[in-house]
Enzyme design. Structure first.
Site, mmCIF file in Angstrom:
data_model
loop_
_atom_site.group_PDB
_atom_site.id
_atom_site.type_symbol
_atom_site.label_atom_id
_atom_site.label_comp_id
_atom_site.label_asym_id
_atom_site.label_seq_id
_atom_site.Cartn_x
_atom_site.Cartn_y
_atom_site.Cartn_z
ATOM 1 N N ASP A 1 25.889 43.260 43.510
ATOM 2 C CA ASP A 1 26.991 42.793 44.358
ATOM 3 C C ASP A 1 28.091 43.850 44.427
ATOM 4 O O ASP A 1 28.912 43.973 43.524
ATOM 5 C CB ASP A 1 27.525 41.471 43.762
ATOM 6 C CG ASP A 1 28.704 40.915 44.551
ATOM 7 O OD1 ASP A 1 29.125 41.536 45.537
ATOM 8 O OD2 ASP A 1 29.198 39.839 44.164
ATOM 9 N N LYS B 1 43.415 40.820 46.389
ATOM 10 C CA LYS B 1 42.588 40.292 45.301
ATOM 11 C C LYS B 1 42.458 41.306 44.150
ATOM 12 O O LYS B 1 42.172 40.930 43.016
ATOM 13 C CB LYS B 1 41.210 39.946 45.867
ATOM 14 C CG LYS B 1 40.270 39.278 44.890
ATOM 15 C CD LYS B 1 38.994 38.889 45.589
ATOM 16 C CE LYS B 1 37.897 38.504 44.655
ATOM 17 N NZ LYS B 1 36.641 38.276 45.378
ATOM 18 N N ASP C 1 34.081 31.995 49.997
ATOM 19 C CA ASP C 1 34.014 33.306 49.361
ATOM 20 C C ASP C 1 35.328 34.002 49.696
ATOM 21 O O ASP C 1 35.541 34.428 50.827
ATOM 22 C CB ASP C 1 32.812 34.078 49.936
ATOM 23 C CG ASP C 1 32.817 35.545 49.534
ATOM 24 O OD1 ASP C 1 33.593 35.912 48.632
ATOM 25 O OD2 ASP C 1 32.043 36.319 50.124
ATOM 26 N N GLU D 1 30.511 34.937 41.856
ATOM 27 C CA GLU D 1 29.953 35.333 43.158
ATOM 28 C C GLU D 1 28.449 35.623 43.103
ATOM 29 O O GLU D 1 27.700 35.107 43.943
ATOM 30 C CB GLU D 1 30.709 36.557 43.698
ATOM 31 C CG GLU D 1 32.109 36.191 44.171
ATOM 32 C CD GLU D 1 33.031 37.383 44.343
ATOM 33 O OE1 GLU D 1 32.567 38.536 44.246
ATOM 34 O OE2 GLU D 1 34.238 37.155 44.570
#
Ligand code: AMP
Length: 610
Positions: A200, A77, A15, A178
């Site tokens: 999430d 990211k 992850d 994810e």
């Protein structure tokens, strides 16, 4: 017990998070997080360089960032796989401590500790660190993995993640969204089935997925999200509140000063975490002011307290934005809150009590417990990686396209070839009459997004049909084929329908690096990894005798307790530890660090069971 050496090369799930990353594997049918070589389950997604030029990653980089924010790169990211634009660079100023610079293929590069780096290299350094952690755990090389990406990552961001993995020397068997990975972990560990919603909320993005989970089939029904909503925005609310408390005389300077702003962000993030467990948090930020050379050392300091209640009032607009996304995604799937059988929380931000309350109120029941929300994604990735290697066929993953993909047509509108939430892999074909101005090349623009209008969509690039011969007429239809892979990457083909000739095409918006640069970065990373691995190896050699001492003590304790309470099970455990001890001694003789790592792991799991 048989041999301790696993027959198969280990596989891992990664992850790669905005703020934290994790790596996991499956052993004995159980997914678990591989601790870093520093002993932590999560690795801060931060890369930095010390004043001596040494690379630091994870916790050490985070600590360096406290002292020297201009030497570290957190949260990269947020920008990976994006095209550099002036607006992006300006917006980034208030979010991250490093400037965004335009690279040769339009990609984003950053300047950190005086060096300019492509973002895929920064991600590769993070991935490389997780790879080293996994290799230290297994005592052997690890290449094959599943990497997760946010569901709303577009083609460019997915391509860039693959490029980063390539630089890190990883063999990505598949990229998985994810939330889908998290659902797989919850599905396995908590035996949840039926229609579920994954909520999430990470550091930089918010994703919602609705899945049907039945008999090992994980079918994504709908996905939604807000790529600009995450924990950093909650931190930002606190930063604004802190800024209001900075004395007027200093506020302007603090606002302009990257180092001061970074200090405020760190303080805000820490307070937010404290407030997940405590009703009040104390914040302190020192040396706030202008850090440029012309300052004569005038700084101010801020010491203040924030209650959970007040934080919740500051964060209310953001939490309402989260709910709107949930409602939109449910509406798209033609479902209401009552149709959802279980809600799964993913991402560090779902530890915030306000977020949990919100979910509970909206769905009328608490979310599924049982997994750490910041570990579920890595665990699910490991479950999927193992499934891909074993090809056991016990689980099937059906994901969907997270954006519509279109071709630009006349009048400023777009024609959708693949619509959002279509199951992937997907193939779509359509005929187009491209505008062949100049007759030697034709251009077909490709867009992504939900709008009917080209100027409201994200331009992925242009299909460029080159070398059109003069004889070929301008109105010859071209058949365009979009192919969206099961991991969300797009490939495009174009065929001249009259001749059947496939046209050479390229999507010119891709920001992948030039092959020579990738090769150079691969080599650099491989050299770094080799020197780190050698250090890790010598550390194992030094530490292993202590592991054997412990095992000897364990044998004596177990023998004594087996004498006091004799049983076949107790004898069996004594036998197992003795066998491991013998294997450990052989490993020392042969200097076999792989065997040492495996003996250590086996002993640890026996101690955990004892
Ligand atoms: P992720 O991208 O899943 O790693 O999420 C990281 C985000 O979760 C960051 O914004 C963190 O500040 C936040 N976070 C992590 N742990 C906690 C916690 N215990 N309480 C509040 N926020 C947290």
């Amino acid at each position: 017990m048989g041999t301790v050496r696993a027959a198969m090369e280990p596989v891992i799930g990664i992850d790669l998070g905005t703020t934290y990353s994790a790596v996991a594997t499956v052993e004995g049918g159980r997914p678990f997080v591989i601790p870093s070589r520093q002993g932590s389950r999560l690795t801060p997604s931060v890369v930095g360089f010390t004043a001596l030029g040494d690379r630091v990653v994870g916790e050490r980089a985070q600590i360096l960032g406290d002292e020297a924010p201009d030497r570290v790169a957190p949260a990269t990211k947020r920008y990976i796989g994006k095209r550099w634009t002036q607006e992006l660079a300006v917006a980034a100023k208030s979010v991250v401590p490093y400037p965004l610079i335009q690279g040769p293929s339009g990609e984003v590069r950053i300047k950190v500790a005086g060096r300019t780096m492509p973002l895929t290299q920064v991600s590769a350094m993070l991935l490389g660190e997780l790879k080293l952690d996994a290799e230290a755990h297994f005592g052997r090389s690890v290449q094959r993995c599943v990497i997760t990406v946010p569901a709303n990552f577009d083609d460019g961001q997915r391509q860039a993640t693959r490029e980063a993995a390539r630089i890190a020397g990883l063999d990505v068997m598949r990229m998985v969204n994810e939330p889908t990975a998290a659902a797989m972990a919850y599905g396995l560990v908590n035996a949840v089935r039926g229609r579920v919603l994954v909520f999430d909320l990470g550091g930089g993005t918010f994703d919602v997925s609705i899945l049907e989970m039945e008999n090992g089939v994980f079918e994504v029904r709908a996905t939604g999200g807000d790529p600009q909503l995450g924990g950093d925005d909650f931190d930002q609310c606190i930063v604004q509140w802190l800024l209001a408390q900075v004395p007027d005389l200093y506020r302007e300077a603090v606002l302009r000063d990257r180092i001061s702003m970074q200090r405020l962000r760190y303080a805000a993030e820490r307070a937010k975490r404290t407030l997940s467990d405590q009703p009040e948090a104390f914040l302190s930020a020192t040396e706030l002011g202008d850090h440029s050379e012309i300052n004569d050392g005038r700084f101010c300091q801020l010491d203040t307290a924030l209650t959970r209640e007040f934080f919740e009032s500051l964060a209310e607009p953001l939490s309402l934005r989260c709910l709107e996304v949930v409602q939109r995604t449910l509406a798209e799937a033609k479902l209401g809150p009552d149709d959802i059988e279980a809600v799964m929380l993913v991402g560090g931000m779902t530890r915030v009590p306000l977020v949990r309350k919100l979910v509970q109120q909206f769905f009328g029941r608490p979310a599924v417990a049982g997994l750490n929300p910041d570990e579920a994604v890595a665990l699910g990735a490991a479950v999927h990686a193992t499934e891909l290697v074993n090809r056991a066929g016990t689980t099937t993953l059906i994901d969907v396209a997270t954006h519509s993909l279109s071709v630009g047509v006349l009048g400023g509108t777009v024609r959708k070839l693949i619509t959002r939430n279509t199951p992937v892999p997907a193939v779509a074909r359509e005929l187009f009459l491209p505008n062949r101005a100049g007759q030697t090349s034709a251009r077909i623009p490709i867009f992504q997004g939900e709008s009917e209008w080209a100027d409201e969509s994200t331009r992925l690039g242009e299909l460029v049909l080159g070398d059109l011969t003069v004889e070929r007429r301008a109105d010859v239809p071209i058949e365009v084929t979009f192919e969206l892979s099961n991991e969300g990457t797009l490939s495009v083909r174009a065929v001249d329908t009259t001749t059947g000739i496939a046209e050479a095409i390229r999507i010119d918006a891709r920001t992948t690096l030039a092959p020579q640069e990738v090769d150079k970065l691969v080599k650099e990373q491989a050299d770094y990894a080799a020197s780190q691995a050698a250090k890790d190896k010598s550390q194992v050699m030094t530490a292993f005798p202590r592991v054997l001492d412990k095992a000897e003590r364990l044998v004596r304790i177990l023998e004594r307790s087996a004498e006091e309470n004799p049983s076949p099970e107790a004898d069996a455990v004594v036998g197992q530890v003795k066998a491991l001890l013998a294997q450990g001694r052989v490993a020392v003789k042969l200097a076999d660090t792989t065997q040492m790592a495996e003996v250590t792991r086996m002993l640890e799991s026996l101690v955990a069971l004892a």
